[in-house]
Write a protein that holds these residues in place. Structure first.
Motif, PDB file in Angstrom:
ATOM      1  N   ALA A  96       0.854  -1.196   0.000  1.00 55.76           N
ATOM      2  CA  ALA A  96       0.000   0.000   0.000  1.00 55.76           C
ATOM      3  C   ALA A  96       0.887   1.241   0.000  1.00 55.76           C
ATOM      4  O   ALA A  96       1.388   1.663   1.047  1.00 55.76           O
ATOM      5  CB  ALA A  96      -0.927  -0.010   1.207  1.00 55.76           C
ATOM      6  N   VAL A  97       1.084   1.819  -1.163  1.00 59.79           N
ATOM      7  CA  VAL A  97       1.987   2.970  -1.306  1.00 59.79           C
ATOM      8  C   VAL A  97       1.231   4.268  -1.048  1.00 59.79           C
ATOM      9  O   VAL A  97       0.185   4.516  -1.647  1.00 59.79           O
ATOM     10  CB  VAL A  97       2.608   3.003  -2.715  1.00 59.79           C
ATOM     11  N   ASP A  98       1.765   5.079  -0.158  1.00 62.63           N
ATOM     12  CA  ASP A  98       1.220   6.409   0.110  1.00 62.63           C
ATOM     13  C   ASP A  98       2.216   7.442  -0.397  1.00 62.63           C
ATOM     14  O   ASP A  98       3.237   7.679   0.234  1.00 62.63           O
ATOM     15  CB  ASP A  98       0.976   6.590   1.603  1.00 62.63           C
ATOM     16  N   PRO A  99       1.947   8.070  -1.545  1.00 65.09           N
ATOM     17  CA  PRO A  99       2.908   9.020  -2.110  1.00 65.09           C
ATOM     18  C   PRO A  99       2.770  10.441  -1.564  1.00 65.09           C
ATOM     19  O   PRO A  99       3.487  11.334  -1.991  1.00 65.09           O
ATOM     20  CB  PRO A  99       2.562   8.991  -3.605  1.00 65.09           C
ATOM     21  N   GLU A 100       1.852  10.641  -0.620  1.00 67.44           N
ATOM     22  CA  GLU A 100       1.591  11.985  -0.117  1.00 67.44           C
ATOM     23  C   GLU A 100       2.552  12.368   1.004  1.00 67.44           C
ATOM     24  O   GLU A 100       3.056  11.523   1.744  1.00 67.44           O
ATOM     25  CB  GLU A 100       0.151  12.092   0.381  1.00 67.44           C
ATOM     26  N   PHE A 101       2.779  13.677   1.126  1.00 67.18           N
ATOM     27  CA  PHE A 101       3.555  14.244   2.225  1.00 67.18           C
ATOM     28  C   PHE A 101       2.667  15.259   2.930  1.00 67.18           C
ATOM     29  O   PHE A 101       2.025  16.082   2.281  1.00 67.18           O
ATOM     30  CB  PHE A 101       4.829  14.916   1.704  1.00 67.18           C
ATOM     31  N   SER A 102       2.627  15.196   4.242  1.00 68.32           N
ATOM     32  CA  SER A 102       1.767  16.108   4.995  1.00 68.32           C
ATOM     33  C   SER A 102       2.360  17.513   5.022  1.00 68.32           C
ATOM     34  O   SER A 102       3.551  17.716   4.764  1.00 68.32           O
ATOM     35  CB  SER A 102       1.580  15.597   6.418  1.00 68.32           C
ATOM     36  N   ASP A 103       1.517  18.472   5.337  1.00 73.14           N
ATOM     37  CA  ASP A 103       2.008  19.852   5.493  1.00 73.14           C
ATOM     38  C   ASP A 103       3.087  19.925   6.559  1.00 73.14           C
ATOM     39  O   ASP A 103       4.059  20.671   6.425  1.00 73.14           O
ATOM     40  CB  ASP A 103       0.845  20.777   5.854  1.00 73.14           C
ATOM     41  N   ARG A 104       2.931  19.135   7.591  1.00 71.90           N
ATOM     42  CA  ARG A 104       3.919  19.149   8.666  1.00 71.90           C
ATOM     43  C   ARG A 104       5.234  18.518   8.213  1.00 71.90           C
ATOM     44  O   ARG A 104       6.313  18.921   8.674  1.00 71.90           O
ATOM     45  CB  ARG A 104       3.351  18.395   9.869  1.00 71.90           C
ATOM     46  N   ASP A 105       5.161  17.533   7.313  1.00 68.39           N
ATOM     47  CA  ASP A 105       6.399  16.959   6.766  1.00 68.39           C
ATOM     48  C   ASP A 105       7.231  18.019   6.057  1.00 68.39           C
ATOM     49  O   ASP A 105       8.464  17.978   6.082  1.00 68.39           O
ATOM     50  CB  ASP A 105       6.071  15.844   5.765  1.00 68.39           C
ATOM     51  N   LEU A 106       6.534  18.946   5.403  1.00 71.62           N
ATOM     52  CA  LEU A 106       7.209  19.951   4.590  1.00 71.62           C
ATOM     53  C   LEU A 106       7.551  21.214   5.376  1.00 71.62           C
ATOM     54  O   LEU A 106       8.439  21.976   4.976  1.00 71.62           O
ATOM     55  CB  LEU A 106       6.319  20.322   3.395  1.00 71.62           C
TER      56      LEU A 106
END
Length: 536
Positions: A96-106
């Protein structure tokens, strides 16, 4: 038996499931309508009672029938587009690949006025604010919040021991920490931890050659996390891992920025669930370990590496990048490896490698895959250049492989299928285990085995009938086989392949074209005409 004669004809001759299904429905309906008319005929009634259930079963089980020229279904997984991905993935994989990055990650900013400030000097630590305490050279963070750390510790540690609902941000603002017998940064518990590299700062973490365990966890890296870990920022992080690994997360490991200079005895970046890289400059030397690796031996939905940006240079490693699934959608990647450059291998199933140290088992692993849709990739591998124990998909990007010189490995190595639909690939290596792309590809490719080996530094060029260069590449090691695919290749065209004094005119007569047969152990393994199959 006149009632079933039409069924025999249609079952034998109809290959499309839609027409076949309609035919069966028609036959069932006709038989039911004739039931009353023939109800006195006991023999017919018995036939109908037997035949109608049989037809219904056939209706449920029959799909579109394969013709003699269709590839076997057990070797080809349907490639599908996954949500948020530009790369294709096989429908057979449970990853299950999640390609998203959260606002907090950035996010790399913080409110300095409300942050807890920590100053380190030698063996002492001063804390200004609530949520952290210091004792015996160890800073212990126990509450959610932002902690800005400066200074140096000659022998100490930052430990996070917060609630599993707490999110903690640690800002390294010019920090040097050495820990002689454990991890300089140990994240024991939290919901998620963000390590932010302060803008234009240089931060250095080192450890000793042996660890003393202090609790139930087996800590074995300079940064060790039991929680999700994100590292971001605009500073530099230098890591020297003298014991084993550099950065380990037992959950997710996400990198969205920063510059990293990592030297480790074992693995440089390791995560149990996934490693996701969006940006940053990452330089790795891991002489007896892996550059980047993610595997999960407990959960077959996890254990993947996802790269969509950044600059990654793995100067020395055993395996370059390894995961049950590897997804590359962007970035610049340069790998020098003692074994495989890319290696898609399952963390759950242990298989025996019948192809030598560079490959996987002969049987395809339905959960493993390597997919590339973008980026620029250069691989110098002693083992397989690109290795997938399952399928390989290339839909974009630019890939150059200077593969193995030994005949028990190949520039491309896969156990399922290798489909190319876009991008440019030039993969040079030995001819013994040479594989080309599968004939399920939509972009044209060729595999050419040279008469004699070509010396390291001998340029490969492919030109069209007008003398225009389609591709050119200079492998850094000797080679006797090359696989080339480019969007410029066209069906029916003839191209000239040159390597030193050796020249071959190659006419593309099908989507995969090969001039010969693999010459070493195991023979050719490629799909379709590629992979060392004899000319058709």
């Amino acid at each position: 038996m006149n009632d079933i004669a039409p069924f025999r004809f249609f079952r034998k001759n109809i290959v499309c499931s839609h027409f076949y299904h309609v035919t069966i429905v028609y036959l069932i309906t006709a038989m039911m309508l004739n039931y009353k008319r023939k109800r006195e005929n006991k023999l017919t009634m018995k036939r109908l009672k037997i035949l109608i259930p049989f037809l219904i079963i056939m209706l449920l089980l029959t799909g579109c029938q394969s013709s003699a020229n269709t590839a076997p279904t057990n070797t080809t997984a349907v490639a599908v587009a996954a949500a948020g991905l530009t790369a294709v993935v096989p429908s057979t994989s449970t990853i299950a690949v999640d390609p998203e990055f959260s606002d907090r990650d950035l996010k790399t900013t913080y409110d300095d006025s409300t942050a807890v400030h920590v100053t380190m000097a030698g063996t002492t630590i001063q804390v200004s604010g609530d949520g952290a305490t210091a004792s015996g050279g160890v800073l212990t963070i126990s509450k959610e919040g932002v902690y800005v750390v400066t200074g140096s510790l000659s022998d100490g540690q930052i430990m996070v021991a917060a609630a599993d609902t707490d999110k903690v941000q640690i800002v390294l603002n010019g920090v040097t920490i050495n820990c002689a017998d454990n991890a300089p940064i140990y994240i024991k518990s939290a919901n998620k931890v963000f390590i932010t590299l302060g803008k234009d700062t240089v931060n250095t973490l080192t450890d000793g050659s042996a660890y003393v365990q202090t609790d139930e966890n087996t800590v074995d890296s300079v940064i060790f996390s039991k929680a999700d870990l994100t590292i971001n920022g605009e500073g530099t992080l230098n890591i020297t891992a003298n014991y084993k690994h550099a950065i380990v997360s037992k959950d997710d490991l996400v990198i969205t920025g920063g510059t990293y200079n990592i030297t480790s005895v074992k693995d440089a970046l390791s995560s149990k669930n996934c490693i996701k890289i969006k940006d940053g400059v990452i330089n790795i030397t891991s002489a007896t370990g892996k550059g980047i690796t993610s595997k999960n031996d407990e959960d077959n939905t996890k254990g993947y590496v996802y790269i969509c940006g950044g600059t990654i240079k793995i100067a020395n490693s055993v395996e370059g990048i390894e995961g049950t699934a590897i997804i590359v959608e962007g970035g610049t990647i340069d790998i020098t490896s003692q074994d495989d450059g890319f290696n898609a291998a399952d963390g759950i199933t242990t298989t025996t490698n019948s192809n030598g140290p560079g490959g996987g088992a002969m049987e395809a692993d339905a959960n493993c895959y390597l997919t590339i849709s973008g980026g620029t990739i250069n691989i110098n591998a002693t083992g397989d250049g690109i290795d997938s124990n399952g399928n390989l998909y290339i839909s974009g990007g630019t890939i150059y492989v200077s593969g193995p010189t030994a005949n028990d490995n190949g520039a491309l190595d896969y156990n399922g299928t290798a489909e190319i639909t876009g991008g440019t690939t030039v993969a040079a290596g030995s001819s013994g285990m040479a594989q080309g792309f599968s004939d399920t590809s939509t972009q044209y490719s060729l595999l050419n085995n040279f008469t004699t080996a070509c010396a390291a530094g001998t340029e490969i060029t492919l030109t069209d009938a007008s003398g225009n260069t389609i591709v050119s590449y200079t492998p850094v090691k000797s080679y006797q086989s090359v696989v080339i695919s480019s969007p410029a290749l066209q069906n029916g065209a003839t191209y000239t392949l040159t390597s030193g004094s050796q020249t071959a005119a190659i006419a593309l007569t099908s989507v995969v074209t090969s001039n010969g047969q693999a010459t070493g152990m195991g023979g050719g393994k490629g799909g379709g005409q590629g992979g060392g199959m004899k000319p058709q």
